[in-house]
Design an enzyme around this catalytic site. Structure first.
Site, mmCIF file in Angstrom:
data_model
loop_
_atom_site.group_PDB
_atom_site.id
_atom_site.type_symbol
_atom_site.label_atom_id
_atom_site.label_comp_id
_atom_site.label_asym_id
_atom_site.label_seq_id
_atom_site.Cartn_x
_atom_site.Cartn_y
_atom_site.Cartn_z
ATOM 1 N N SER A 18 1.271 3.324 -2.483
ATOM 2 C CA SER A 18 0.863 4.317 -3.485
ATOM 3 C C SER A 18 0.263 5.574 -2.868
ATOM 4 C CB SER A 18 -0.172 3.691 -4.437
ATOM 5 O OG SER A 18 -1.165 3.017 -3.690
ATOM 6 N N ARG A 19 -0.245 5.436 -1.641
ATOM 7 C CA ARG A 19 -0.982 6.567 -1.045
ATOM 8 C C ARG A 19 -0.756 6.585 0.463
ATOM 9 N NH1 ARG A 19 -6.678 5.788 -1.462
ATOM 10 N NH2 ARG A 19 -6.507 3.658 -2.220
ATOM 11 N N ALA A 78 -11.802 -6.366 13.959
ATOM 12 C CA ALA A 78 -11.413 -7.765 14.172
ATOM 13 C C ALA A 78 -10.097 -8.075 13.454
ATOM 14 C CB ALA A 78 -12.521 -8.698 13.680
ATOM 15 N N LYS A 105 -7.737 -5.979 12.698
ATOM 16 C CA LYS A 105 -6.619 -5.272 13.334
ATOM 17 C C LYS A 105 -6.269 -5.896 14.689
ATOM 18 C CE LYS A 105 -5.860 -2.257 10.064
ATOM 19 N NZ LYS A 105 -4.626 -2.342 9.273
ATOM 20 N N ASP A 111 -3.264 -7.553 -5.745
ATOM 21 C CA ASP A 111 -4.519 -7.456 -4.995
ATOM 22 C C ASP A 111 -4.394 -8.357 -3.776
ATOM 23 O OD1 ASP A 111 -6.989 -7.333 -3.937
ATOM 24 O OD2 ASP A 111 -8.062 -8.101 -5.708
ATOM 25 N N GLY A 132 0.819 -1.216 0.000
ATOM 26 C CA GLY A 132 0.000 0.000 0.000
ATOM 27 C C GLY A 132 0.844 1.253 0.000
ATOM 28 N N TYR A 146 -13.201 -4.619 10.311
ATOM 29 C CA TYR A 146 -11.899 -3.934 10.350
ATOM 30 C C TYR A 146 -11.256 -4.110 11.738
ATOM 31 C CZ TYR A 146 -8.627 0.045 10.273
ATOM 32 O OH TYR A 146 -7.510 0.851 10.363
HETATM 33 P P1 NDP Z 1 -5.257 4.652 2.228
HETATM 34 O O1 NDP Z 1 -6.671 4.286 1.954
HETATM 35 O O2 NDP Z 1 -4.828 6.063 2.064
HETATM 36 O O3 NDP Z 1 -4.304 3.730 1.306
HETATM 37 C C1 NDP Z 1 -4.536 2.362 1.280
HETATM 38 C C2 NDP Z 1 -3.406 1.675 0.563
HETATM 39 O O4 NDP Z 1 -3.676 0.260 0.570
HETATM 40 C C3 NDP Z 1 -3.288 2.074 -0.892
HETATM 41 O O5 NDP Z 1 -1.937 2.055 -1.269
HETATM 42 C C4 NDP Z 1 -4.070 0.995 -1.618
HETATM 43 O O6 NDP Z 1 -3.643 0.786 -2.971
HETATM 44 C C5 NDP Z 1 -3.714 -0.215 -0.761
HETATM 45 N N1 NDP Z 1 -4.755 -1.256 -0.895
HETATM 46 C C6 NDP Z 1 -6.084 -1.158 -0.614
HETATM 47 N N2 NDP Z 1 -6.704 -2.310 -0.900
HETATM 48 C C7 NDP Z 1 -5.767 -3.155 -1.383
HETATM 49 C C8 NDP Z 1 -5.799 -4.480 -1.889
HETATM 50 N N3 NDP Z 1 -6.932 -5.191 -1.981
HETATM 51 N N4 NDP Z 1 -4.647 -5.031 -2.311
HETATM 52 C C9 NDP Z 1 -3.497 -4.321 -2.262
HETATM 53 N N5 NDP Z 1 -3.395 -3.077 -1.795
HETATM 54 C C10 NDP Z 1 -4.522 -2.490 -1.376
HETATM 55 O O7 NDP Z 1 -4.960 4.108 3.694
HETATM 56 P P2 NDP Z 1 -4.048 4.701 4.887
HETATM 57 O O8 NDP Z 1 -2.760 5.142 4.353
HETATM 58 O O9 NDP Z 1 -4.871 5.607 5.681
HETATM 59 O O10 NDP Z 1 -3.877 3.377 5.764
HETATM 60 C C11 NDP Z 1 -2.654 2.667 5.874
HETATM 61 C C12 NDP Z 1 -2.774 1.696 7.037
HETATM 62 O O11 NDP Z 1 -2.987 2.424 8.241
HETATM 63 C C13 NDP Z 1 -3.953 0.737 6.906
HETATM 64 O O12 NDP Z 1 -3.578 -0.549 7.354
HETATM 65 C C14 NDP Z 1 -4.989 1.322 7.831
HETATM 66 O O13 NDP Z 1 -5.880 0.366 8.325
HETATM 67 C C15 NDP Z 1 -4.103 1.876 8.930
HETATM 68 N N6 NDP Z 1 -4.744 2.924 9.710
HETATM 69 C C16 NDP Z 1 -5.083 4.116 9.117
HETATM 70 C C17 NDP Z 1 -5.714 5.078 9.874
HETATM 71 C C18 NDP Z 1 -6.091 6.402 9.303
HETATM 72 O O14 NDP Z 1 -6.703 7.209 10.035
HETATM 73 N N7 NDP Z 1 -5.762 6.720 8.060
HETATM 74 C C19 NDP Z 1 -6.039 4.838 11.282
HETATM 75 C C20 NDP Z 1 -5.633 3.567 11.790
HETATM 76 C C21 NDP Z 1 -4.997 2.651 11.015
HETATM 77 P P3 NDP Z 1 -4.291 1.669 -4.173
HETATM 78 O O15 NDP Z 1 -3.764 3.074 -4.016
HETATM 79 O O16 NDP Z 1 -3.823 1.033 -5.421
HETATM 80 O O17 NDP Z 1 -5.781 1.606 -3.989
#
Ligand code: NDP
Length: 252
Positions: A16-17, A161, A163, A65, A14, A159
């Site tokens: 990319s963002r 569960a 985590k 994925d 993940g 979610y």
């Molecule tokens: P974002 O939604 O900004 O980014 C999610 C990332 O996960 C993207 O790179 C996306 O790829 C990738 N992704 C999503 N689904 C899949 C999949 N099926 N297969 C492969 N890659 C996937 O999330 P955050 O940066 O906010 O979150 C990062 C981590 O931090 C997560 O584990 C989240 O649960 C945790 N977290 C975040 C919080 C928050 O407030 N933001 C709070 C607590 C925990 P693509 O860009 O291609 O879609």
């Protein structure tokens, strides 16, 4: 501080963002070669790679994925084919779909568990075997959430569960491989300014911010710096831990 990780290779799922992108930059700045993954946002992933290469780092983007167990299973091998080795695994990718349990479909439950938890098992298993084959130390960090301890308040039981599952999994794996020099830790987040929570924050900012004792949402960069420390040589004595970077949302 010299983190002692120059020349290492990391997988950041993940990347990319959001948080994963910030972790990719921070590790690359510390001299780590980066294999970042994305699911659908190819352009954004390639922009991160370009930016890292622009400042002299080395990075590749891999489409995977993580909801698909076959694809998750191949990730470590794919990176080893490209870079020859992996030293650091950051299991960051995650999804946060909304559904109350009474309406939740099994498909929704399974997808969330696959991305957030089962993929972590699969990549960690392959990473550990890779470290054992090379007889090298390794570092795993999983990104978990305060929801692992508090549960969800707004329709994210699947979610929460997933985590919580990371906590028990990381402690167990840390115990299994402490003597092999493989450290396994979690980083628990509260609320971070990313796409994941953008809509929820826009709709109900006060509700979320009022739950953060520090009174503000985290920036991805400040989370990335903590993640960098956890996978660095400075954290060699930390294993089986969950570090809370939640602005005080989670105090234990
Ligand atoms: P974002 O939604 O900004 O980014 C999610 C990332 O996960 C993207 O790179 C996306 O790829 C990738 N992704 C999503 N689904 C899949 C999949 N099926 N297969 C492969 N890659 C996937 O999330 P955050 O940066 O906010 O979150 C990062 C981590 O931090 C997560 O584990 C989240 O649960 C945790 N977290 C975040 C919080 C928050 O407030 N933001 C709070 C607590 C925990 P693509 O860009 O291609 O879609």
């Amino acid at each position: 501080m010299n983190l002692g990780i120059k020349g290492k290779t990391a997988i950041v799922t993940g990347g990319s963002r959001g948080v994963g992108k910030a972790i990719s930059y921070a590790l690359a700045e510390a001299g780590v070669d980066i294999a970042l993954t994305y699911q659908g946002n190819k352009d954004q992933a390639e922009d991160v790679v370009k930016e890292i290469c622009h400042f002299g780092g080395k990075a590749i983007a891999i489409q995977v994925d993580l909801a698909n167990t076959n694809e998750a299973n191949q990730l470590v091998d794919r990176v080893v084919q490209q870079f020859g080795k992996v030293d650091i695994l950051v299991n960051n990718a995650g999804v946060w779909p909304k559904s109350y349990v009474k309406e939740m479909s099994l498909t929704e439950w399974e997808k969330t568990l696959n991305v957030n938890l089962t993929s972590v098992f699969l990549t960690s298993r392959d990473f550990v075997n890779h470290c054992l084959e090379r007889e090298k130390r390794g570092k795993i960090v999983n990104i978990t959430s305060q929801a692992a301890f508090h549960g969800s308040t707004t329709g994210h039981a699947h979610y929460a569960a997933s985590k919580s599952g990371l906590i028990g999994f990381a402690i167990s794996l840390a115990r299994e491989h402490a003597k092999d020099g493989i450290n396994v830790n979690n980083l628990a987040l509260g609320i971070v300014e990313t796409d994941m929570v953008k809509e929820a924050l826009e709709k109900n900012q006060a509700y979320y911010v009022d739950r953060i004792p520090l009174g503000r949402v985290a920036k991805p960069k400040e989370i990335a710096e903590i993640a960098c420390f956890l996978v660095s040589e400075k954290a060699n004595y930390i294993t089986g831990a969950t570090l809370d970077a939640t602005g005080g949302m989670l105090m234990r």
